[in-house]
Design a protein around this motif. Structure first.
Motif: not given
Length: 119
Positions: A74-85
């Motif tokens: 809907a927002k034409n957006t890609l995400f990268l959720q990064m945990n335990s960096l």
């Protein structure tokens, strides 16, 4: 002209979390696989992960179980959720668009956003 605009980079402590975003046009986002690459100082650029237009994902072994790629159509957006960096995640992160799908090399690149993991 295709634009991939990343945001969300910054400084985070080891063990922390960060979410990167990448916005692009609808025509690219709806039909291309989208991904993230990174380049650490003194190292070659490497794949972080890719998601197909249909939602299939492929991750580098070094980030499996810690990083998650998702798409908001809907927002034409890609995400990268990064945990335990970890400190070794420190790099410039690039958003990519792949015309030839999940296993294809990137067709377009964003300008990059810096992620620094340090105490």
């Amino acid at each position: 002209q295709v634009q991939l605009v990343e945001s969300g980079g910054g400084l985070v402590q080891p063990g922390g979390s960060l979410r990167l975003s990448c916005a692009t046009s609808g025509s690219i986002f709806s039909s291309y696989a989208m991904g993230w690459y990174r380049q650490a100082p003194g190292k070659q650029r490497e794949l972080v992960g890719v998601v197909s237009s249909g939602g299939r994902t492929n991750y580098a072994d070094s980030v499996k179980g810690r990083f998650t790629i998702s798409r908001d159509h809907a927002k034409n957006t890609l995400f990268l959720q990064m945990n335990s960096l970890k400190s070794e995640d420190t790099a410039v992160y690039y958003c990519t668009a792949h015309k030839w799908g999940l296993n294809g090399t990137p067709t377009y690149w964003g300008q990059g956003t810096q992620v620094t993991v340090s105490s």
